[in-house]
Design an enzyme around this catalytic site. Structure first.
Site, PDB file in Angstrom:
ATOM      1  N   THR A   9       0.819  -1.228   0.000  1.00  0.00           N
ATOM      2  CA  THR A   9       0.000   0.000   0.000  1.00  0.00           C
ATOM      3  C   THR A   9       0.841   1.261   0.000  1.00  0.00           C
ATOM      4  OG1 THR A   9      -1.870  -1.059   1.074  1.00  0.00           O
ATOM      5  CG2 THR A   9      -1.682   1.297   1.390  1.00  0.00           C
ATOM      6  N   THR A  87       1.530  -4.605   4.073  1.00  0.00           N
ATOM      7  CA  THR A  87       1.330  -5.019   5.465  1.00  0.00           C
ATOM      8  C   THR A  87       0.766  -6.431   5.590  1.00  0.00           C
ATOM      9  OG1 THR A  87      -0.910  -4.071   5.547  1.00  0.00           O
ATOM     10  CG2 THR A  87       0.925  -2.637   6.207  1.00  0.00           C
ATOM     11  N   ASP A  88       0.093  -6.917   4.522  1.00  0.00           N
ATOM     12  CA  ASP A  88      -0.606  -8.197   4.644  1.00  0.00           C
ATOM     13  C   ASP A  88       0.321  -9.354   5.017  1.00  0.00           C
ATOM     14  OD1 ASP A  88      -2.998  -6.995   4.092  1.00  0.00           O
ATOM     15  OD2 ASP A  88      -3.115  -7.669   2.006  1.00  0.00           O
ATOM     16  N   LYS A 159      -0.302  -9.295  12.430  1.00  0.00           N
ATOM     17  CA  LYS A 159      -1.169  -8.247  11.898  1.00  0.00           C
ATOM     18  C   LYS A 159      -2.533  -8.459  12.528  1.00  0.00           C
ATOM     19  CE  LYS A 159      -3.002  -5.812   7.912  1.00  0.00           C
ATOM     20  NZ  LYS A 159      -3.118  -5.622   6.462  1.00  0.00           N
TER      21      LYS A 159
HETATM   22  N1  ASP Z   1      -2.689  -5.503   0.265  1.00  0.00           N
HETATM   23  C1  ASP Z   1      -1.652  -4.597   0.730  1.00  0.00           C
HETATM   24  C2  ASP Z   1      -0.342  -5.370   0.748  1.00  0.00           C
HETATM   25  O1  ASP Z   1      -0.131  -6.126   1.626  1.00  0.00           O
HETATM   26  C3  ASP Z   1      -2.010  -4.087   2.074  1.00  0.00           C
HETATM   27  C4  ASP Z   1      -1.021  -3.102   2.669  1.00  0.00           C
HETATM   28  O2  ASP Z   1       0.095  -2.950   2.236  1.00  0.00           O
HETATM   29  O3  ASP Z   1      -1.392  -2.483   3.691  1.00  0.00           O
HETATM   30  O4  ASP Z   1       0.446  -5.213  -0.146  1.00  0.00           O
END
Ligand code: ASP
Length: 344
Positions: A9, A87-88, A159
């Site tokens: 993200t 973050t995933d 997470k």
């Molecule tokens: N779907 C995104 C990822 O993990 C979510 C994020 O980065 O917060 O790349």
């Protein structure tokens, strides 16, 4: 310091053709989000890959670790490294890098954002700034996750929230540190040192994570093994308990181990740890030959099992390594790392 980007993200843009977010921001654009006063910190950049972290595979973990090795060989005097990541699956990648890059002597800091940079209230600029601050100035020699003002050890992190700024929680012990006027680091962090770094990206990605649920058919284990898997992390109930009456898993675990597959039991609980000797339904798993994940989250146990199986398939050695505390993933086991004895 070095800023490495991998997507997520924090590096995403809105794509009207799919009416959703996808990675697409250059590292220069990321740097432009930082305040001009940061000029005193020299930042070199590397674009490693550009994916939503839902698409990150075990070979991406290896690519990040190899990039760190390469940058270290080119510029051994860097203060630290920042890796921007989605973050995933950040805890998987950062946990893998924790095992693959050891005794690095300085921080490897993963960070990201819940809200993309083009949104005015994005957490990206702050998280990136905090990560750079830790990489450049903190007396810390660990791979960590810096997010929402906290410094986490990846193998002890989950997470927990999909939309709040505080995406991550450390699960026993508390975070490695917090960022305020000062960088406050707690007792259990490792300080900077000058040991020779160990880079070791060998993994066996034929590992499976299976959540036990009431009614799970035990035959699933032999199906998994027949698909060519060499290790299974089974998320048990509570302290790592498994069914032993109807749909008993004990026979299937015994059979899996007899076929050379490593079986590790972790817990579905976020806090607390696996203790297979507490209940008869846990001891049954131990007696069947399963190993305990102890403090490790299921994510950390899975990544560690892949890394361990990349070194040996001998189940005694697998057990030895899985119960060795390499990077603080099982702090309560209180044993010195056997890594050097095993030639790792
Ligand atoms: N779907 C995104 C990822 O993990 C979510 C994020 O980065 O917060 O790349």
């Amino acid at each position: 310091m070095c800023l490495m980007t991998t997507g997520g993200t924090i590096g995403s843009i809105y794509d009207p053709t799919v009416d959703s977010l996808r990675p697409g921001l250059s590292v220069e654009k990321l740097l432009q989000s930082l305040p001009p006063g940061l000029k005193s910190v020299r930042v070199v950049t590397r674009e490693i890959f550009e994916v939503d972290s839902a698409n990150a595979q075990p070979h991406h973990w290896q690519e990040i670790a190899s990039a760190i090795q390469q940058v270290h060989n080119e510029m051994p005097d860097l203060d630290g490294i920042v890796v921007t990541h989605g973050t995933d699956t950040m805890v998987y990648s950062a946990s893998a890098v924790s095992f693959m890059v050891r005794d690095f002597g300085k921080p490897v800091v993963f960070t990201g954002a819940q809200i993309p940079l083009h949104v005015p209230w994005s957490d990206g600029p702050r998280n990136l700034l905090d990560a750079i601050r830790v990489a450049a100035f903190a007396d810390l020699a660990e791979t960590c996750i810096v997010f929402n003002g906290e410094i986490h050890r990846p193998t002890r992190t989950k997470k927990m929230r999909s939309d709040a700024y505080d995406a991550y929680d450390s699960v026993d012990p508390s975070p490695l540190g917090v960022l305020g006027r000062d960088i406050v680091l707690f007792d259990w962090h490792r300080t900077r040192h000058n040991l020779v770094p160990k880079f070791d990206t060998r993994i066996d990605d034929r590992v499976f994570l299976l959540k036990i649920f009431p009614g799970l058919p035990p035959a699933i284990l032999s199906r998994i093994i027949n698909m060519g898997y060499h290790g299974i992390v089974m998320e048990g109930f509570g302290t790592g308990n498994i069914p032993t009456m109807e749909n008993s898993l004990t026979g299937a675990i015994q059979q899996a181990i007899a076929q050379g597959c490593a079986v590790v039991i972790s817990s579905q609980c976020v806090f607390g740890r696996t203790d297979l000797s507490l209940y008869a339904v846990g001891r049954a798993a131990l007696d069947a030959g399963a190993m305990s994940a102890y403090d490790m989250t299921s994510e950390a146990a899975l990544v560690k099992l892949a890394w361990v199986l990349g070194h040996t398939h001998d189940l005694d050695q697998v057990r030895e390594m899985m119960t060795t505390n390499f990077v603080g993933e099982i702090p309560h086991i209180g044993r010195e790392s056997l890594g050097s004895e095993l030639g790792l």
